[in-house]
Every structure is written in C-alpha cells, then in structure tokens.
Design an enzyme around this catalytic site. Structure first.
Site, PDB file in Angstrom:
ATOM      1  N   ASP A  31       5.256 -41.715 -18.948  1.00 40.80           N
ATOM      2  CA  ASP A  31       5.749 -41.181 -20.226  1.00 40.80           C
ATOM      3  C   ASP A  31       5.892 -42.333 -21.218  1.00 40.80           C
ATOM      4  O   ASP A  31       6.362 -43.420 -20.872  1.00 40.80           O
ATOM      5  CB  ASP A  31       7.098 -40.478 -20.013  1.00 40.80           C
ATOM      6  CG  ASP A  31       7.457 -39.581 -21.189  1.00 40.80           C
ATOM      7  OD1 ASP A  31       7.492 -38.352 -21.000  1.00 40.80           O
ATOM      8  OD2 ASP A  31       7.720 -40.114 -22.286  1.00 40.80           O
ATOM      9  N   HIS A  99       3.322 -29.636 -18.153  1.00 40.18           N
ATOM     10  CA  HIS A  99       3.551 -30.943 -17.523  1.00 40.18           C
ATOM     11  C   HIS A  99       4.848 -30.922 -16.737  1.00 40.18           C
ATOM     12  O   HIS A  99       5.811 -30.253 -17.110  1.00 40.18           O
ATOM     13  CB  HIS A  99       3.575 -32.075 -18.558  1.00 40.18           C
ATOM     14  CG  HIS A  99       4.481 -31.837 -19.729  1.00 40.18           C
ATOM     15  ND1 HIS A  99       4.155 -30.996 -20.758  1.00 40.18           N
ATOM     16  CD2 HIS A  99       5.708 -32.333 -20.027  1.00 40.18           C
ATOM     17  CE1 HIS A  99       5.127 -30.982 -21.653  1.00 40.18           C
ATOM     18  NE2 HIS A  99       6.094 -31.771 -21.229  1.00 40.18           N
ATOM     19  N   HIS A 101       7.811 -33.470 -15.462  1.00 38.35           N
ATOM     20  CA  HIS A 101       8.402 -34.799 -15.572  1.00 38.35           C
ATOM     21  C   HIS A 101       8.882 -35.192 -14.175  1.00 38.35           C
ATOM     22  O   HIS A 101       9.627 -34.436 -13.539  1.00 38.35           O
ATOM     23  CB  HIS A 101       9.638 -34.785 -16.487  1.00 38.35           C
ATOM     24  CG  HIS A 101       9.379 -34.422 -17.911  1.00 38.35           C
ATOM     25  ND1 HIS A 101       9.334 -35.375 -18.916  1.00 38.35           N
ATOM     26  CD2 HIS A 101       9.183 -33.222 -18.523  1.00 38.35           C
ATOM     27  CE1 HIS A 101       9.127 -34.767 -20.089  1.00 38.35           C
ATOM     28  NE2 HIS A 101       9.034 -33.465 -19.871  1.00 38.35           N
TER      29      HIS A 101
HETATM   30  P1  AMP Z   1       8.367 -32.229 -23.306  1.00 37.82           P
HETATM   31  O1  AMP Z   1       9.362 -32.556 -24.379  1.00 37.82           O
HETATM   32  O2  AMP Z   1       8.955 -31.689 -22.052  1.00 37.82           O
HETATM   33  O3  AMP Z   1       7.250 -31.379 -23.856  1.00 37.82           O
HETATM   34  O4  AMP Z   1       7.757 -33.626 -22.874  1.00 37.82           O
HETATM   35  C1  AMP Z   1       6.740 -34.266 -23.571  1.00 37.82           C
HETATM   36  C2  AMP Z   1       6.759 -35.694 -23.135  1.00 37.82           C
HETATM   37  O5  AMP Z   1       5.538 -36.279 -23.496  1.00 37.82           O
HETATM   38  C3  AMP Z   1       7.862 -36.536 -23.801  1.00 37.82           C
HETATM   39  O6  AMP Z   1       8.697 -37.072 -22.783  1.00 37.82           O
HETATM   40  C4  AMP Z   1       7.084 -37.618 -24.545  1.00 37.82           C
HETATM   41  O7  AMP Z   1       7.721 -38.870 -24.503  1.00 37.82           O
HETATM   42  C5  AMP Z   1       5.766 -37.622 -23.793  1.00 37.82           C
HETATM   43  N1  AMP Z   1       4.606 -38.073 -24.541  1.00 37.82           N
HETATM   44  C6  AMP Z   1       4.192 -37.668 -25.765  1.00 37.82           C
HETATM   45  N2  AMP Z   1       3.036 -38.261 -26.109  1.00 37.82           N
HETATM   46  C7  AMP Z   1       2.694 -39.050 -25.049  1.00 37.82           C
HETATM   47  C8  AMP Z   1       1.593 -39.925 -24.790  1.00 37.82           C
HETATM   48  N3  AMP Z   1       0.598 -40.099 -25.662  1.00 37.82           N
HETATM   49  N4  AMP Z   1       1.581 -40.577 -23.604  1.00 37.82           N
HETATM   50  C9  AMP Z   1       2.583 -40.415 -22.708  1.00 37.82           C
HETATM   51  N5  AMP Z   1       3.639 -39.592 -22.898  1.00 37.82           N
HETATM   52  C10 AMP Z   1       3.700 -38.928 -24.056  1.00 37.82           C
END
Ligand code: AMP
Length: 113
Positions: A31, A99, A101
């Site tokens: 992340d 996704h 986490h």
């Molecule tokens: P959610 O809020 O559950 O949809 O999680 C989305 C996650 O994607 C967040 O924790 C962000 O920090 C992560 N995120 C967004 N863009 C990227 C990226 N380009 N590479 C890695 N993580 C990302």
C-alpha cells in the site's frame, strides 16, 4: 481491464507498484500509504468493483489464499494479522477494484474506526 482503474493499471504495468507476490489470478503489492508495519493489498487481476459484485468463488479463494501467503512471506503469520475488504461508501472503499488489505506487525485494535 479498465484504463480508468488504478489497480488495473498496476496489473497492466503502467503504474509502478512494489509487488510482494503474484500468480495467474491475483497479485499483492505494498500500500502507498501504509497503516501498519506490514500493509499489503491483494487484488484479483480481473477488474471487479468490490466484494459486492464478486461472482467467482474460485477467484475469491485464490485472492484469499494469496493474502495468507503474503502473511507468511512478510513473517507475520505466527504473530497474527488482519485481513480487511472495505466495500462501498459506508465501508470506506476509495478504490473501485476489489482488494484485501493485509495488515500486521503491530497490535490491532477493535472495533475499527
Ligand atoms: P480502500 O480505501 O479500502 O479502497 O483502499 C485503497 C487503498 O489503496 C488505500 O489504502 C490507498 O493507500 C491504496 N492505494 C491507492 N493508490 C495506490 C497505489 N498506486 N499503489 C498502492 N496503493 C495504493
């Protein structure tokens, strides 16, 4: 594959990511904004908006299995970890590609915020 989806672009290689594990069905990468010492996202390669639209049990199983493999790779399988999938607005989902986490390396609290 959706050009407007950042996680599809990570799968396609046009956005860089630090990949931790990968197979034909799913991939795992760090992340960008880690909320724990280990914070890895596990996604299906195929675009799916969220768990709410998932329709393939084998694909979901592969994603979940890769999450467990990530925990072993990251050395948190024995100490414990949390697997979370945010779904929709109230769930706090900000990226519209399913996704998981995988969070670990510190004591998690409950209930989540
Ligand atoms: P959610 O809020 O559950 O949809 O999680 C989305 C996650 O994607 C967040 O924790 C962000 O920090 C992560 N995120 C967004 N863009 C990227 C990226 N380009 N590479 C890695 N993580 C990302």
């Amino acid at each position: 594959m959706s050009d407007s989806c950042i996680f599809c672009r990570i799968v396609g290689g046009s956005i860089p990511a630090t990949v931790v594990a990968s197979n034909d069905v799913a991939m795992a990468f760090r992340d960008l904004s880690p909320q724990a010492p280990t914070h890895v996202l596990v996604i299906p390669r195929r675009h799916l908006a969220s768990l709410a639209t998932a329709d393939d049990a084998a694909e979901l199983g592969a994603v979940l299995s890769l999450a467990a493999e990530v925990a072993r790779i990251e050395g948190i399988a024995d100490s414990g970890y949390r697997v979370v999938s945010n779904v929709g607005g109230d769930g706090g989902q900000t990226v519209g590609h399913l996704h998981l986490h995988v969070l670990g390396g510190r004591q998690m609290s409950w209930p989540p915020g």
